[in-house]
Design a protein around this motif. Sequence first.
Motif, PDB file in Angstrom:
ATOM      1  N   ALA A 171      38.021  40.891  43.320  1.00 28.12           N
ATOM      2  CA  ALA A 171      38.420  39.939  43.908  1.00 28.12           C
ATOM      3  C   ALA A 171      37.930  38.318  44.511  1.00 28.12           C
ATOM      4  CB  ALA A 171      38.256  40.717  45.268  1.00 28.12           C
ATOM      5  N   ILE A 172      36.503  38.083  44.754  1.00 26.12           N
ATOM      6  CA  ILE A 172      35.846  36.985  44.880  1.00 26.12           C
ATOM      7  C   ILE A 172      36.321  36.059  44.053  1.00 26.12           C
ATOM      8  CG2 ILE A 172      33.802  35.741  45.338  1.00 26.12           C
ATOM      9  CD1 ILE A 172      32.975  37.825  46.859  1.00 26.12           C
ATOM     10  N   LEU A 173      35.991  37.012  42.734  1.00 30.52           N
ATOM     11  CA  LEU A 173      35.813  35.903  41.222  1.00 30.52           C
ATOM     12  C   LEU A 173      37.745  35.356  40.657  1.00 30.52           C
ATOM     13  CD1 LEU A 173      34.042  38.205  39.160  1.00 30.52           C
ATOM     14  CD2 LEU A 173      33.257  35.821  39.804  1.00 30.52           C
ATOM     15  N   LEU A 174      38.650  35.872  42.206  1.00 31.72           N
ATOM     16  CA  LEU A 174      39.288  35.467  41.782  1.00 31.72           C
ATOM     17  C   LEU A 174      40.267  33.888  42.141  1.00 31.72           C
ATOM     18  CD1 LEU A 174      42.621  38.371  43.229  1.00 31.72           C
ATOM     19  CD2 LEU A 174      42.795  37.024  40.388  1.00 31.72           C
ATOM     20  N   PHE A 175      38.805  33.651  43.175  1.00 32.53           N
ATOM     21  CA  PHE A 175      38.825  32.239  43.731  1.00 32.53           C
ATOM     22  C   PHE A 175      38.101  31.409  42.513  1.00 32.53           C
ATOM     23  CE2 PHE A 175      39.832  34.505  48.088  1.00 32.53           C
ATOM     24  CZ  PHE A 175      40.531  33.512  47.983  1.00 32.53           C
ATOM     25  N   ILE A 176      37.704  31.498  41.781  1.00 31.92           N
ATOM     26  CA  ILE A 176      36.790  31.121  40.825  1.00 31.92           C
ATOM     27  C   ILE A 176      37.721  30.508  39.400  1.00 31.92           C
ATOM     28  CG2 ILE A 176      34.955  31.102  39.092  1.00 31.92           C
ATOM     29  CD1 ILE A 176      33.555  32.489  41.225  1.00 31.92           C
ATOM     30  N   PHE A 177      37.943  32.145  39.017  1.00 33.04           N
ATOM     31  CA  PHE A 177      38.898  32.150  37.563  1.00 33.04           C
ATOM     32  C   PHE A 177      40.372  31.855  37.451  1.00 33.04           C
ATOM     33  CE2 PHE A 177      35.871  34.836  36.712  1.00 33.04           C
ATOM     34  CZ  PHE A 177      35.256  34.346  35.392  1.00 33.04           C
ATOM     35  N   HIS A 178      40.444  31.404  36.346  1.00 31.90           N
ATOM     36  CA  HIS A 178      42.056  30.189  36.551  1.00 31.90           C
ATOM     37  C   HIS A 178      43.189  31.542  36.172  1.00 31.90           C
ATOM     38  CE1 HIS A 178      40.504  27.051  34.109  1.00 31.90           C
ATOM     39  NE2 HIS A 178      41.092  26.525  35.333  1.00 31.90           N
ATOM     40  N   ALA A 238      44.419  37.280  35.475  1.00 30.92           N
ATOM     41  CA  ALA A 238      45.099  37.490  36.014  1.00 30.92           C
ATOM     42  C   ALA A 238      45.357  39.210  35.821  1.00 30.92           C
ATOM     43  CB  ALA A 238      46.270  36.655  35.012  1.00 30.92           C
ATOM     44  N   PHE A 239      43.583  39.077  35.566  1.00 31.23           N
ATOM     45  CA  PHE A 239      43.949  40.322  34.937  1.00 31.23           C
ATOM     46  C   PHE A 239      42.456  41.454  36.457  1.00 31.23           C
ATOM     47  CE2 PHE A 239      44.988  39.319  30.993  1.00 31.23           C
ATOM     48  CZ  PHE A 239      45.780  39.902  30.812  1.00 31.23           C
ATOM     49  N   LEU A 240      41.897  40.743  37.342  1.00 28.65           N
ATOM     50  CA  LEU A 240      40.588  40.838  38.163  1.00 28.65           C
ATOM     51  C   LEU A 240      41.966  41.466  38.776  1.00 28.65           C
ATOM     52  CD1 LEU A 240      38.840  37.305  38.528  1.00 28.65           C
ATOM     53  CD2 LEU A 240      37.906  39.786  37.373  1.00 28.65           C
ATOM     54  N   PRO A 241      42.593  41.537  39.919  1.00 28.82           N
ATOM     55  CA  PRO A 241      43.199  42.598  40.160  1.00 28.82           C
ATOM     56  C   PRO A 241      43.254  43.656  40.222  1.00 28.82           C
ATOM     57  CG  PRO A 241      45.138  41.056  40.587  1.00 28.82           C
ATOM     58  CD  PRO A 241      43.753  40.222  39.475  1.00 28.82           C
ATOM     59  N   VAL A 242      43.494  44.071  38.731  1.00 26.38           N
ATOM     60  CA  VAL A 242      43.798  45.745  38.267  1.00 26.38           C
ATOM     61  C   VAL A 242      41.577  46.268  38.202  1.00 26.38           C
ATOM     62  CG1 VAL A 242      44.837  46.747  36.053  1.00 26.38           C
ATOM     63  CG2 VAL A 242      46.274  44.718  36.791  1.00 26.38           C
ATOM     64  N   ILE A 243      41.444  44.793  37.785  1.00 26.75           N
ATOM     65  CA  ILE A 243      40.248  45.551  37.551  1.00 26.75           C
ATOM     66  C   ILE A 243      39.100  46.026  39.488  1.00 26.75           C
ATOM     67  CG2 ILE A 243      37.372  44.883  37.022  1.00 26.75           C
ATOM     68  CD1 ILE A 243      38.519  43.510  34.909  1.00 26.75           C
ATOM     69  N   ALA A 244      40.124  45.511  39.934  1.00 30.31           N
ATOM     70  CA  ALA A 244      39.643  45.597  41.433  1.00 30.31           C
ATOM     71  C   ALA A 244      40.107  46.380  41.993  1.00 30.31           C
ATOM     72  CB  ALA A 244      39.980  45.063  42.734  1.00 30.31           C
ATOM     73  N   LEU A 245      41.869  47.003  41.723  1.00 29.93           N
ATOM     74  CA  LEU A 245      42.127  48.451  41.573  1.00 29.93           C
ATOM     75  C   LEU A 245      41.102  49.786  41.093  1.00 29.93           C
ATOM     76  CD1 LEU A 245      44.828  50.288  42.364  1.00 29.93           C
ATOM     77  CD2 LEU A 245      45.534  49.144  39.641  1.00 29.93           C
ATOM     78  N   ALA A 246      40.984  48.944  39.985  1.00 26.08           N
ATOM     79  CA  ALA A 246      40.027  51.021  39.224  1.00 26.08           C
ATOM     80  C   ALA A 246      38.740  51.020  40.105  1.00 26.08           C
ATOM     81  CB  ALA A 246      39.822  49.868  37.891  1.00 26.08           C
ATOM     82  N   PHE A 247      37.785  50.057  40.247  1.00 29.61           N
ATOM     83  CA  PHE A 247      37.217  49.798  41.084  1.00 29.61           C
ATOM     84  C   PHE A 247      37.168  50.815  42.645  1.00 29.61           C
ATOM     85  CE2 PHE A 247      35.156  46.315  38.920  1.00 29.61           C
ATOM     86  CZ  PHE A 247      33.966  46.826  37.994  1.00 29.61           C
TER      87      PHE A 247
END
Length: 156
Positions: free
Chosen positions: A17-24, A125-134
């Motif tokens: 979720a932190i990486l959402l602030f870094i990546f497009h 766009a895919f980082l929230p899905v990765i957070a969901l999996a974790f």
Amino acid sequence: MIQRLQSVFMALASLSAILLFIFHVAWFYGNEHTIAFFVFQLKEHLPAAQVLTGFTYLLPLIALTLVLVILPLFAIFKYKKLSFQYKLMRSNMLLSIVLTAVLLLYYASDISKMSGVEASYETGAFLPVIALAFSYAAMHFIKKDIKLLRSVDRIR
């Protein structure tokens, strides 16, 4: 204990979720302009680059992302209350789904209508899905700990 495996998965959920602030989240490539969509800003990529929208337009997205960062970190330190930790991670999963829907269904389509071009989705766009999996993995191991503690209580 903090050293359990679910703590690692909760930390990874928070990190994603932190990486959402870094990546497009997405790029919008048009003939006249190119727009980069971050969680915290929309930026046009020209020599005189300017931020396209105000802070209030993306404020709900920023708030959701901050909650998605803080919730797993808070849950790590609630290791003595496993059922509460389980509920926190379940709500974190729900927030991940909501954030994904808001990102892709509302903001990306709204920006696409404003700019007149389709989105090219990036890592964000895919980082929230990765957070969901974790979060799901952390819930699985919390549930295993709850079952283990209940079985030990039966033996006593």
